[in-house]
Write an enzyme that holds these catalytic residues in place. Structure first.
Site, PDB file in Angstrom:
ATOM      1  N   GLY A  95       3.420 -15.004 -12.712  1.00  0.00           N
ATOM      2  CA  GLY A  95       2.634 -14.053 -12.934  1.00  0.00           C
ATOM      3  C   GLY A  95       1.575 -13.433 -12.009  1.00  0.00           C
ATOM      4  O   GLY A  95       1.476 -13.412 -10.812  1.00  0.00           O
ATOM      5  N   ASP A 110      -2.420 -25.209 -12.504  1.00  0.00           N
ATOM      6  CA  ASP A 110      -1.880 -24.629 -13.414  1.00  0.00           C
ATOM      7  C   ASP A 110      -1.366 -26.033 -14.387  1.00  0.00           C
ATOM      8  O   ASP A 110      -1.273 -27.142 -13.730  1.00  0.00           O
ATOM      9  CB  ASP A 110      -0.578 -23.992 -13.080  1.00  0.00           C
ATOM     10  N   ASN A 138      -8.077 -17.001 -13.809  1.00  0.00           N
ATOM     11  CA  ASN A 138      -7.065 -16.229 -14.085  1.00  0.00           C
ATOM     12  C   ASN A 138      -6.371 -16.813 -15.423  1.00  0.00           C
ATOM     13  O   ASN A 138      -5.722 -15.836 -16.336  1.00  0.00           O
ATOM     14  CB  ASN A 138      -6.130 -15.937 -12.944  1.00  0.00           C
ATOM     15  N   SER A 159      -9.514  -8.565 -19.969  1.00  0.00           N
ATOM     16  CA  SER A 159      -8.370  -7.651 -20.539  1.00  0.00           C
ATOM     17  C   SER A 159      -8.802  -6.520 -21.078  1.00  0.00           C
ATOM     18  O   SER A 159      -9.775  -6.369 -21.605  1.00  0.00           O
ATOM     19  CB  SER A 159      -7.569  -8.506 -21.535  1.00  0.00           C
ATOM     20  N   TYR A 184      -7.392 -14.090 -28.843  1.00  0.00           N
ATOM     21  CA  TYR A 184      -7.400 -13.593 -27.681  1.00  0.00           C
ATOM     22  C   TYR A 184      -8.358 -12.563 -27.489  1.00  0.00           C
ATOM     23  O   TYR A 184      -9.126 -12.657 -26.581  1.00  0.00           O
ATOM     24  CB  TYR A 184      -5.931 -13.093 -27.256  1.00  0.00           C
ATOM     25  N   LYS A 240     -11.526 -12.660 -24.691  1.00  0.00           N
ATOM     26  CA  LYS A 240     -11.471 -11.637 -23.549  1.00  0.00           C
ATOM     27  C   LYS A 240     -12.926 -10.644 -23.427  1.00  0.00           C
ATOM     28  O   LYS A 240     -13.126 -10.304 -22.575  1.00  0.00           O
ATOM     29  CB  LYS A 240     -10.427 -10.813 -23.492  1.00  0.00           C
ATOM     30  N   PRO A 261      -7.167  -5.889 -17.061  1.00  0.00           N
ATOM     31  CA  PRO A 261      -5.940  -5.333 -16.896  1.00  0.00           C
ATOM     32  C   PRO A 261      -5.642  -4.726 -18.017  1.00  0.00           C
ATOM     33  O   PRO A 261      -5.870  -4.944 -19.299  1.00  0.00           O
ATOM     34  CB  PRO A 261      -4.807  -6.671 -16.599  1.00  0.00           C
TER      35      PRO A 261
END
Length: 252
Positions: A19, A39, A93, A145, A159, A163, A189
């Site tokens: 991603g 990761d 990220n 986000s 979430y 953010k 984003p």
């Protein structure tokens, strides 16, 4: 001077097995940076590492890391500094996005989302900043986000909260390190075509498109371009900022 040239720089990208993280690592390497990726998904990480090396010819160091574990983060940072010599660029990220209404969220799930989505930013920044201060250069970019600004979807209150926390974290940290040549910025984003957003229903996706000026979902490369700018020498006067990359769905 070539715009956005990152030759001689070393970048760390978390959540880079797929991603946006993978696209960000590729973009940075294409501009000349050596890359360290981590990761929790080892198999996918190994594939991403090989692809990055083949595509760019740059040094790529990888390690499976649970970024919610401070000891593992510190070990990874130490290993990267030993293998690649330094860390100039940090891209926070990695994130998780369980879709549950508040009545369905357990205390453990709440803590896990906060540990991965914001506490890990603290761990990584604390680990890399001493070296950046010493060299009088650093670029820290944290992926937030649109949900951190507008509350996001009906589900996933944890979430959205993390953010939003990223935005405040960035604004505060920037003040602490700016005098040492370190910039700290966030990217917010909108809806990007990734495995995370693939869980959305067609109706949810259409709702996003209806709000969009561009009338398409974003691509991971769209985020990578923004990261590469903020990582560059040309962005040395940009700090404590949140860059919206959302196709115009949120205009503030």
């Amino acid at each position: 001077m070539s715009f956005g040239n990152l030759t001689g720089k070393v970048a760390v990208v978390t959540g880079a097995a797929q991603g946006m993280g993978k696209a960000i690592a590729l973009g940075l390497a294409q501009r000349g940076a050596d890359i360290a990726i981590c990761d929790i998904k080892k198999d996918e990480l190994e594939i991403a590492c090989a692809e990055l090396k083949n595509a760019t010819g740059k040094k790529v160091y990888m390690q499976k890391v649970d970024i919610s574990n401070e000891a593992q983060v510190n070990q990874f940072v130490s290993d990267v500094e030993r293998q690649l010599g330094k860390i100039d660029i940090l891209v926070n990220n990695a994130a998780i996005h369980p879709l549950h209404a508040i009545e369905e969220i357990s205390s453990d799930e709440w803590d896990k989302v906060f540990a991965v989505n914001i506490k890990a930013h603290f761990f990584f920044c604390k680990a890399v900043i001493p070296g950046m201060r010493k060299r009088k250069f650093g670029r820290i970019i944290s992926i937030s986000s649109e949900a951190g600004k507008n509350g996001g979807t009906v589900a996933a209150v944890h979430y959205a909260a993390t953010k939003g926390a990223v935005l405040s974290f960035v604004r505060n940290l920037a003040q602490q390190v700016g005098a040492d040549g370190i910039t700290v910025n966030a990217i917010a984003p909108g809806r990007i075509e990734t495995a995370m957003t693939a869980t959305a229903t067609p109706e949810q996706t259409q709702k996003f498109l209806d709000k969009s000026i561009i009338k398409r979902l974003g691509s991971p490369a769209d985020i990578a371009y923004a990261v590469c700018y903020l990582a560059s020498e040309e962005a040395s006067f940009v700090t404590a900022e949140t860059m919206a990359v959302n196709g115009g769905t949120l205009r503030d």
